[in-house]
Design a protein around this motif. Structure first.
Motif, short mmCIF file in Angstrom:
data_model
loop_
_atom_site.label_atom_id
_atom_site.label_comp_id
_atom_site.label_asym_id
_atom_site.label_seq_id
_atom_site.Cartn_x
_atom_site.Cartn_y
_atom_site.Cartn_z
N ALA B 17 0.99 -0.99 -0.06
CA ALA B 17 -0.04 0.04 0.08
C ALA B 17 0.91 1.28 -0.04
O ALA B 17 0.47 2.39 -0.53
CB ALA B 17 -0.94 0.05 1.25
N LEU B 18 1.95 1.30 0.70
CA LEU B 18 2.88 2.36 0.87
C LEU B 18 3.52 2.43 -0.67
O LEU B 18 3.58 3.64 -1.12
CB LEU B 18 3.86 1.95 1.86
CG LEU B 18 4.80 3.34 2.27
CD1 LEU B 18 3.84 4.26 2.93
CD2 LEU B 18 5.84 2.86 3.40
N ILE B 19 4.00 1.26 -1.19
CA ILE B 19 4.56 1.46 -2.54
C ILE B 19 3.61 2.12 -3.50
O ILE B 19 4.00 2.92 -4.36
CB ILE B 19 5.29 0.16 -2.96
CG1 ILE B 19 6.41 0.03 -2.04
CG2 ILE B 19 5.54 0.25 -4.24
CD1 ILE B 19 7.09 -1.39 -2.25
N GLY B 20 2.31 1.55 -3.28
CA GLY B 20 1.17 2.19 -4.33
C GLY B 20 1.23 3.68 -4.18
O GLY B 20 1.05 4.37 -5.02
N LYS B 25 2.21 8.97 -6.71
CA LYS B 25 2.78 10.40 -6.31
C LYS B 25 3.96 10.33 -7.54
O LYS B 25 4.67 11.58 -7.39
CB LYS B 25 3.26 10.69 -5.01
CG LYS B 25 2.27 10.83 -4.17
CD LYS B 25 1.72 12.23 -4.16
CE LYS B 25 1.02 12.64 -3.29
NZ LYS B 25 0.48 13.77 -3.04
N GLY B 26 4.09 9.47 -8.41
CA GLY B 26 5.08 9.70 -9.57
C GLY B 26 6.55 9.26 -9.28
O GLY B 26 7.44 9.51 -9.87
N PHE B 67 12.46 5.67 -5.60
CA PHE B 67 12.53 4.98 -4.58
C PHE B 67 13.53 3.69 -4.58
O PHE B 67 13.39 2.89 -5.78
CB PHE B 67 11.35 4.99 -3.78
CG PHE B 67 10.41 4.05 -4.47
CD1 PHE B 67 9.57 4.39 -5.42
CD2 PHE B 67 10.11 2.58 -4.22
CE1 PHE B 67 8.54 3.48 -6.12
CE2 PHE B 67 9.16 1.74 -4.87
CZ PHE B 67 8.58 2.15 -5.71
N SER B 68 13.79 2.97 -3.59
CA SER B 68 14.51 1.80 -3.50
C SER B 68 14.05 0.88 -2.21
O SER B 68 13.88 1.63 -1.50
CB SER B 68 15.94 2.04 -3.52
OG SER B 68 16.90 0.78 -3.64
N LEU B 82 12.90 1.12 3.08
CA LEU B 82 12.30 1.59 1.87
C LEU B 82 12.84 3.06 1.85
O LEU B 82 12.58 3.81 2.73
CB LEU B 82 10.72 1.72 2.00
CG LEU B 82 10.24 2.03 0.61
CD1 LEU B 82 8.54 1.50 0.80
CD2 LEU B 82 9.80 3.32 0.35
N ASP B 83 13.55 3.43 0.95
CA ASP B 83 14.13 4.65 0.72
C ASP B 83 13.46 5.43 -0.54
O ASP B 83 13.35 5.04 -1.61
CB ASP B 83 15.89 4.41 0.36
CG ASP B 83 16.34 5.83 0.68
OD1 ASP B 83 17.09 5.84 2.01
OD2 ASP B 83 16.62 6.22 -0.28
#
Lengths: 208, 272
Positions: B17-20, B25-26, B67-68, B82-83
């Protein structure tokens, strides 16, 4: 009005715990540890933090992991472990002692030798600084025995008055570092719980 | 084992959900390697820059939002993280996009996943250096003070400041912005106060479950590449920051890289 009921202080058992009560009460904090109790954990209340009594080397670990907000531990153990993961926030000016090199002859080592210690890092740094060639025998206690039974000619140990050394016919050769109690804090609790800073200020400002 | 697996599925859903949200947000995922020759990954920022450095400068369109994910090695152990990074043109301040994203994630309750009180703490290396320079500190003493803070030697740092500028001591512990501004405005030269005023305006505040935004110039960040604002988000009672980040400036392969970013320490985030 601050409340301290969810603040926990890890206190090293031994001479620090024995000498801490007057400091604590001078800081207007109720001493949470019941006399004669064999319990290791005492909860806090609105007026003062709780306390857990642990072995000195475990204090920085509990603080770094956030299980305790603050810890009170000797600087010898902090130097030995390194202060990664904790903040060193105050000197408490109690439980003053020193880490020393001692041996049966009282003479500085000459040539290769063996030294027994529970302080691996402090001993290694001392040996390197002095260009000594030595093997370190790792022991966790009763170091005074090592020269008497021929395990190692020298020991690096913590002493307060030197009486235990004398009783074992050992002579202090050199002070490697002085040590005293210091206050450490978990970085997250230090910044997110204002009460942690308040307790530190009270303990440090009531030293004189 | 059932509980353990249910917990693992739940954590996977939360991370997805966070990665979504980052995708919406691009932000673009950049895969980075957890080990590199003899080195292990201690941080994603440099790993992302290494990955992006294979592109020519002309290929970049700023702001570059990336992000990575994956484990990093710190304090003798691996931790999933998560960066998120925004690489920006050297002429543009990179913080606004990062704080817009953070405010969104906090206000939509992605951070923290449960109902916890949060404390946002900001430090600023540039402000620290300016203040001390204005107070006639020689550069080597400023470096020594920064080193003490970075290594956690606070009582030594405090003695250092108390000896020269005791009036500055409140700036080196968590302090509300109003008190910081009042202290800075009382010093000669109003620019530092104005800088803090401008920066405070973009910090993630005003969200109902972020009661506290505090300034603390002892917060200097764990990495040498931090160059300006540094920050951390804490959940009261949790012994590790949920988020750590700041503005960075890196010279890598004869190119200058600058931007702002943050790391979500996933085990702490799950525990919050």
């Amino acid at each position: 009005m601050e409340h301290f009921h969810d603040i926990r202080v890890a206190i090293a058992k031994g001479r620090i715990l024995e000498q801490l009560v007057p400091r604590w009460t001078k800081a207007h904090l109720p001493w949470p540890i019941e006399p004669e109790s064999r319990q290791l954990w005492f909860s806090g209340d609105d007026a003062g933090p709780g306390a857990m009594i642990v072995r000195g080397p475990d204090v920085p670990t509990l603080v770094a992991r956030g299980a305790a907000d603050l810890g009170i531990v000797g600087t010898d153990l902090l130097v030995e472990r390194g202060i990664q993961g904790v903040l060193e926030v105050g000197d408490l000016d109690l439980a003053e002692c020193r880490v020393v090199l001692a041996g049966t002859s009282g003479k500085r080592p000459d040539g290769p030798f063996r030294v027994a210690s529970k302080y691996q890092k402090i001993t290694r740094d001392y040996l390197d600084r002095n260009h000594f060639q030595a093997d370190i025998v790792r022991l966790s206690g009763s170091l005074e025995l090592a020269p008497l039974i021929g395990l190692a000619a020298y020991i690096v140990d913590i002493v307060e008055t030197g009486e235990t050394l004398r009783q074992h016919r050992l002579i202090e050769i050199e002070t490697i570092m002085p040590s005293h109690a210091c206050l450490i804090a978990n970085p997250a609790h230090w910044r997110a719980k204002p009460e942690v800073v308040t307790i530190r200020d009270r303990l440090v400002q009531h030293l004189a | 084992m059932k509980t353990w697996m249910a917990q693992a599925r739940d954590q996977f859903r939360q991370t997805s959900a966070l990665i979504g949200q980052l995708d919406q947000k691009g932000f673009t995922p950049v895969s980075t390697a957890p080990t590199h020759d003899t080195e292990v990954r201690r941080d994603h920022t440099l790993a992302i820059i290494e990955r992006l450095a294979s592109w020519s400068p002309e290929a970049f369109e700023y702001p570059l939002k990336v992000f990575s994910t994956g484990p990093v090695f710190a304090h003798g152990t691996w931790a999933e993280s998560l960066d998120v990074e925004v690489l920006e043109d050297p002429m543009v301040d990179p913080e606004a996009i990062i704080f817009d994203l953070l405010t969104h994630l906090i206000s939509e309750r992605f951070i923290p996943p449960s109902n916890r009180d949060l404390v946002f703490v900001a430090g600023h290396l540039g402000l620290l250096r300016t203040l001390l320079s204005q107070s006639q500190w020689p550069p080597e003493d400023i470096s020594a003070l920064e080193r003490n803070f970075a290594e956690g030697r606070f009582s030594q740092a405090e003695r250092f400041v108390a000896k020269r500028n005791p009036n500055l001591l409140p700036l080196f512990r968590p302090t509300p912005p109003r008190a910081v501004l009042s202290l800075l405005d009382s010093l000669p030269g109003a620019s530092t106060g104005n800088n803090v005023r401008a920066l405070t305006a973009v910090l993630p505040s005003g969200v109902d479950h972020v009661p506290s935004v505090l300034w603390d110039l002892s917060l200097t960040g764990a990495f040498a590449y931090y160059s300006g604002l540094v920050f951390a988000l804490y959940a009261r009672g949790q012994g590790e920051a949920l988020i750590k980040g700041g503005r960075f400036s890196v010279h890598y392969q004869e190119r200058h890289w600058q931007g702002a970013g943050f790391t979500i320490v996933l085990p702490e985030w799950f525990a919050s």
